[in-house]
Enzyme design. Structure first.
Site, mmCIF file in Angstrom:
data_model
loop_
_atom_site.group_PDB
_atom_site.id
_atom_site.type_symbol
_atom_site.label_atom_id
_atom_site.label_comp_id
_atom_site.label_asym_id
_atom_site.label_seq_id
_atom_site.Cartn_x
_atom_site.Cartn_y
_atom_site.Cartn_z
ATOM 1 N N HIS A 367 -15.544 -33.061 10.389
ATOM 2 C CA HIS A 367 -16.229 -34.067 9.570
ATOM 3 C C HIS A 367 -17.441 -33.526 8.829
ATOM 4 C CE1 HIS A 367 -14.185 -37.686 11.291
ATOM 5 N NE2 HIS A 367 -14.047 -36.880 12.328
ATOM 6 N N LYS A 559 -26.430 -46.177 3.739
ATOM 7 C CA LYS A 559 -25.844 -45.085 4.539
ATOM 8 C C LYS A 559 -26.972 -44.465 5.349
ATOM 9 C CE LYS A 559 -24.545 -43.223 0.525
ATOM 10 N NZ LYS A 559 -23.138 -42.945 0.745
ATOM 11 N N ARG A 560 -26.647 -43.548 6.268
ATOM 12 C CA ARG A 560 -27.719 -42.858 6.973
ATOM 13 C C ARG A 560 -28.651 -42.201 5.956
ATOM 14 N NH1 ARG A 560 -27.480 -42.653 12.807
ATOM 15 N NH2 ARG A 560 -29.293 -41.324 12.572
ATOM 16 N N LYS A 565 -27.841 -36.774 1.160
ATOM 17 C CA LYS A 565 -27.321 -38.004 0.542
ATOM 18 C C LYS A 565 -28.205 -38.463 -0.617
ATOM 19 C CE LYS A 565 -25.281 -39.499 4.958
ATOM 20 N NZ LYS A 565 -23.830 -39.762 4.798
ATOM 21 N N THR A 667 -17.319 -43.174 3.595
ATOM 22 C CA THR A 667 -16.408 -44.311 3.751
ATOM 23 C C THR A 667 -17.072 -45.575 3.205
ATOM 24 O OG1 THR A 667 -17.201 -44.391 6.027
ATOM 25 C CG2 THR A 667 -15.002 -43.501 5.673
ATOM 26 N N LYS A 671 -15.783 -49.033 1.032
ATOM 27 C CA LYS A 671 -16.098 -50.425 1.389
ATOM 28 C C LYS A 671 -16.721 -51.160 0.206
ATOM 29 C CE LYS A 671 -16.741 -48.610 5.999
ATOM 30 N NZ LYS A 671 -17.740 -47.978 6.886
HETATM 31 C C1 F58 Z 1 -19.414 -38.402 8.704
HETATM 32 N N1 F58 Z 1 -20.051 -37.693 9.783
HETATM 33 C C2 F58 Z 1 -19.453 -37.633 7.403
HETATM 34 N N2 F58 Z 1 -21.313 -37.613 11.704
HETATM 35 O O1 F58 Z 1 -20.774 -37.294 7.073
HETATM 36 C C3 F58 Z 1 -18.851 -38.534 6.325
HETATM 37 O O2 F58 Z 1 -18.787 -37.843 5.105
HETATM 38 C C4 F58 Z 1 -17.461 -38.962 6.742
HETATM 39 O O3 F58 Z 1 -16.968 -39.924 5.850
HETATM 40 C C5 F58 Z 1 -17.473 -39.563 8.130
HETATM 41 O O4 F58 Z 1 -18.067 -38.669 9.048
HETATM 42 C C6 F58 Z 1 -16.089 -39.894 8.628
HETATM 43 O O5 F58 Z 1 -15.232 -38.812 8.462
HETATM 44 C C7 F58 Z 1 -20.783 -38.358 10.694
HETATM 45 O O6 F58 Z 1 -20.927 -39.565 10.636
HETATM 46 C C8 F58 Z 1 -22.132 -38.056 12.679
HETATM 47 O O7 F58 Z 1 -22.627 -39.159 12.670
HETATM 48 C C9 F58 Z 1 -22.391 -37.087 13.809
HETATM 49 C C10 F58 Z 1 -22.625 -37.819 15.090
HETATM 50 C C11 F58 Z 1 -22.938 -36.873 16.233
HETATM 51 C C12 F58 Z 1 -24.062 -35.953 15.907
HETATM 52 C C13 F58 Z 1 -23.862 -35.240 14.602
HETATM 53 C C14 F58 Z 1 -23.539 -36.199 13.451
#
Ligand code: F58
Length: 825
Positions: A367, A559-560, A565, A667, A671
């Site tokens: 990811h 988003k985060r 970003k 994602t 949405k």
């Molecule tokens: C996200 N990763 C990607 N990681 O940033 C985003 O582009 C993608 O659409 C999504 O995954 C789904 O594939 C993400 O959300 C985290 O939150 C991790 C959680 C654990 C620690 C490191 C970051």
């Protein structure tokens, strides 16, 4: 033994008529909550409603389990450290198809139906996109009738709640379980021991040299089960989350020797493991507890799979035929070594056979490409906590590197790159390499990302095993993100598509394309959007005291908060518009409300400063009489699934402005688009495919491509020149530095502006001008109401590809090779 339930009871528990729902509800309020309607609180009413719905799920769940067992079906195990589920009640009512009936039943009982639904605390067991994806996938797996189990951790505290105080983010702990969780069923007898620490010993067993792990500590994982019902089907799959407990017979030695405190301490230590979700921040170093969490849930899940396999097949020889386990990023990748351990040490299998089974069981989804997000563990720490697993990883590595050496003679540099152990700065385990070596398939989450996986971080592995690599573009569930979030839009879509088939087959929305010039549709479309904007504006006003005008364009970035970003690029655009208006008060631009939402990791200083900047800009602009509401800035606090559901329907413009090459998929982009927002975005992640689908005329593209960005950085990127040479950019940055947004404090935002002018790792400065220019066009386009509406309709009509049903179908066809098994009622 045949157990025939008496007719009346069956009716109350599982009957689907309005009458049965009412009866069940009243019963549950009385017998489960111990309340009569006159004294019941909203929470009591919610619990009664939840149990009423859960009974209906359980019925389907038990039947589904039986069907799968009888069919001997191949099962997908989704291993994920995070599930960002969102409230269950409404979703389950929709999936059961009894929303209208429940509403009517509520009315006849004089219940505050909306209030009851609002009461639910959401399980925030994830950080962001990755966790939410797991939740969407669970919905789609059940909907597609795929035998599947979701395995994860039952964190006692989920992602923190966000408050905004004086413009700063403040984190508040999320005690989501405190009011009780009616959706889960505890299985205190379904528990597995998990070893931690200690050392290993060799011993002889019938002439075989074997290893035993003598741990310092054993923790039990106890199963908590939640049923996940598919939409419009009778399949309900299992989400099994593990909670850490001290073993039942914990440390009697200490009790006996009078060390009561020591014994309790061990119990507390054990239970710490599933206490809290890690927010995604800070370097991994020293995060013992996180490694323990990962190993804990992986070990319990694999022991559970082994138990199931032994119960049905009697041996583990065909485990990989009966199960496939998807690794949601590297967080569960220790599973590769753990399955080897279970097979070799506990079930006395030989290495070769065990390895054959292991590497045919797992598949791995990547990811992220961000180097700082690629997981590694120091060998020292890993060996201290998981000594036996480290030995196994060494052996996997030894055999694997032999293979590399024979394939690429004399290429020791390659061997060093591919090794499971990075020897560059201290010795570290590379979890992505372990996951890749131990899996039969590896995939990225959008077409562009999957290409980058092959050409960057896993390039060497792609060269070795090209057939292992796949793309599965992410998707989101239209149940939650249209039907639950935006019921008015859902009704409109159903009316104009001729049926509600689109909910289970999103490609049906194409039907709308034929009607893009229908003035009636346009009118209704705008009314739906206007209604959502009013509802959101009212809600936001109540939450934050910020008034926003629902007539203005809602320009949203949710988003985060992360530098890649680029929320600060958005902020620079706002300042630019502000300055233009100040210099030219007569400037004719459409009124815009900028809405931001998202959490910053608690330890991520720059992200928190960006939140402060956004709020500070809002404070100045929102109160400037000269601006008179033409621009407004609002930060929506506590972006979670529940709040997201309020926001998506209200957006006109969706900001997807990450630096190209950095966002694996995204994602939120899907949405927003599904709810009729147009996108301004870079060629990054799934934006690329969204643009392809909706058509380039219906997407506001800007900015460097990933290749251009990379080239520019390689050739020596000089953000300072851009600052010097672009007067509007310079004055925007200078305005921040002037202290205008910080009550005269010229230093507050300096770390941010300095970083932009001198390093700018995410090329905000390079994309500034193209972004601002494109935004001007967005403004013009918004003025042409009819054209905008047409583009909005086309965005929704062409979202078929981005249903998570399509993603799951891709996983089934290309990776898992599993078939649907319909459950009957
Ligand atoms: C996200 N990763 C990607 N990681 O940033 C985003 O582009 C993608 O659409 C999504 O995954 C789904 O594939 C993400 O959300 C985290 O939150 C991790 C959680 C654990 C620690 C490191 C970051």
């Amino acid at each position: 033994m045949k157990s025939e339930a008496p007719v009346e009871r069956e009716h109350t528990r599982i009957g689907m008529s309005k009458q049965a729902l009412k009866q069940a509800y009243v019963d549950n309020l009385f017998y489960l909550q111990g309340r009569s309607p006159e004294v019941a609180t909203l929470h009591d009413l919610y619990m009664a409603a939840a149990y009423t719905v859960r009974d209906r799920l359980l019925d389907r769940w038990v039947r589904t389990a039986r069907t799968y067992k009888d069919a001997g079906a191949r099962t997908v195990c989704y291993l994920s450290a995070e599930y960002l589920l969102g409230p269950h009640l409404v979703n389950n009512l929709i999936n059961l198809g009894i929303m209208d009936k429940a509403r009517k039943a509520g009315k006849e009982l004089s219940l505050d139906f909306e209030g009851i639904m609002e009461t639910e605390e959401e399980p925030g067991l994830g950080n962001g996109g990755l966790g939410r994806l797991a939740a969407c996938f669970m919905d789609s797996l059940a909907t597609l009738q795929i035998p599947a189990i979701g395995y994860g951790i039952r964190y006692e505290y989920g992602i923190f709640d966000q408050r905004i105080e004086n413009g700063w983010q403040v984190e508040v702990s999320d005690a989501w379980l405190r009011p009780g969780n009616p959706w889960e069923i505890a299985r205190p007898k379904l528990r597995f021991p998990v070893k931690l620490g200690g050392h290993t010993e060799q011993y002889h067993d019938n002439g075989n040299l074997r290893v035993r792990w003598v741990p310092d500590l054993v923790v039990d994982g106890v199963a908590y089960d939640t049923a996940i019902l598919g939409y419009g089907v009778n399949n309900a799959n299992l989400l099994r989350l593990w909670s850490a407990h001290a073993p039942e017979s914990f440390d009697f030695q200490s009790f006996n020797t009078g060390d009561y405190y020591g014994a309790v301490h061990a119990k507390v230590q054990a239970e710490t493991i599933s206490k809290v979700l890690y927010p995604n921040d800070e370097p991994e170093a020293g995060k013992e507890l996180r490694l323990e969490q990962q190993y804990f849930f992986v070990s319990c899940s694999l022991q559970d799979m082994v138990r199931l396999q032994l119960a049905t097949a009697g041996s583990l020889d065909k485990l990989h035929e009966k199960f496939t386990a998807q690794l949601n990023d590297t967080h569960p990748s220790v599973a590769v070594a753990e399955l080897m351990r279970l097979l070799i040490d506990e079930h006395k299998m030989g290495w070769d056979q065990a390895w054959e089974i292991t590497r045919n069981t797992f598949a791995y989804t990547n990811h992220t490409l961000l180097p700082e997000a690629l997981e590694t563990w120091s060998v020292g720490l890993f060996g201290r906590i998981l000594p036996r697993l480290l030995e196994i990883i060494y052996e996997i590595n030894r055999r694997f590197l032999d293979q590399v050496r024979t394939r690429f003679l004399g290429d020791e540099a390659r061997v060093a790159r591919m090794s499971l152990i990075d020897e560059t700065y201290g010795r570290r385990l590379r979890m992505a390499n372990l996951a890749t070596v131990g899996s039969y398939a590896v995939n990225g989450v959008a077409a562009m990302h999957s290409e980058l996986v092959k050409s960057t971080i896993l390039e060497d592995f792609y060269e070795l095993w090209p057939e292992k690599f796949h793309n599965v573009t992410n998707g989101v569930t239209p149940r939650r993100f249209i039907v639950v979030s935006n019921p008015r839009l859902a009704r409109l879509l159903t009316a104009h598509c001729g049926s509600d088939q689109w909910i289970g087959d999103l490609a049906c929305l194409r039907e709308l394309e034929k009607q893009t010039n229908d003035p009636g549709l346009h009118q209704e479309w705008r009314e739906v959007k206007a209604h959502a904007k009013r509802a959101f504006a009212n809600w936001l006003g109540r939450q934050t005291g910020i008034t926003i005008d629902p007539e203005a364009m809602f320009d949203v970035q949710a988003k985060r908060i992360h530098e890649y970003k680029r929320q600060h690029l958005n902020a620079l655009h706002i300042i630019t518009l502000y300055q233009r208006l100040k210099q030219n008060p007569g400037l004719d631009i459409p009124p815009r409300t900028f809405i931001f939402a998202g959490k910053a990791a608690p330890g991520y200083f720059m992200a928190k400063l960006i939140i402060k900047l956004i709020n500070s800009i809002g404070e100045v602009i929102n109160q400037d009489p000269q601006i008179n509401g033409t621009l407004r800035v609002a930060f929506m606090p506590d972006f979670n699934v529940k709040n997201a559901q309020r926001l998506y329907p209200a957006a006109d413009l969706s900001e997807q402005i990450s630096m190209a090459g950095k966002e694996a998929s995204g994602t939120g982009n899907m949405k927003f688009s599904m709810n009729g927002a147009l996108t301004i975005g870079t060629l990054d992640g799934a934006n690329v495919e969204i643009r392809e689908e909706v058509g380039e005329d219906n997407f506001f593209l800007f900015g460097l491509t990933a290749e251009q960005a990379q080239r520019m950085q390689a050739e020596g990127y000089r953000p300072r020149d851009l600052y010097k040479d672009n007067p509007e950019l310079k004055s925007a940055i200078d305005l921040i530095d002037s202290g205008l947004f910080s009550h005269g404090d010229t230093e507050l935002f300096r770390p941010l502006t300095e970083s932009l002018v001198h390093q700018d790792p995410f090329m905000v400065m390079a994309d500034y001008q193209p972004y601002v220019s494109r935004q001007t066009e967005v403004g013009h386009a918004y003025r042409d109401l009819e054209h905008w509406t047409r583009m909005s309709i086309l965005n929704v009509a062409r979202m078929g590809k981005f249903s998570s049903d399509r993603s799951i179908q891709d996983y089934c066809d290309r990776i898992w090779k599993v078939q649907p098994v319909p459950a009957q009622m």
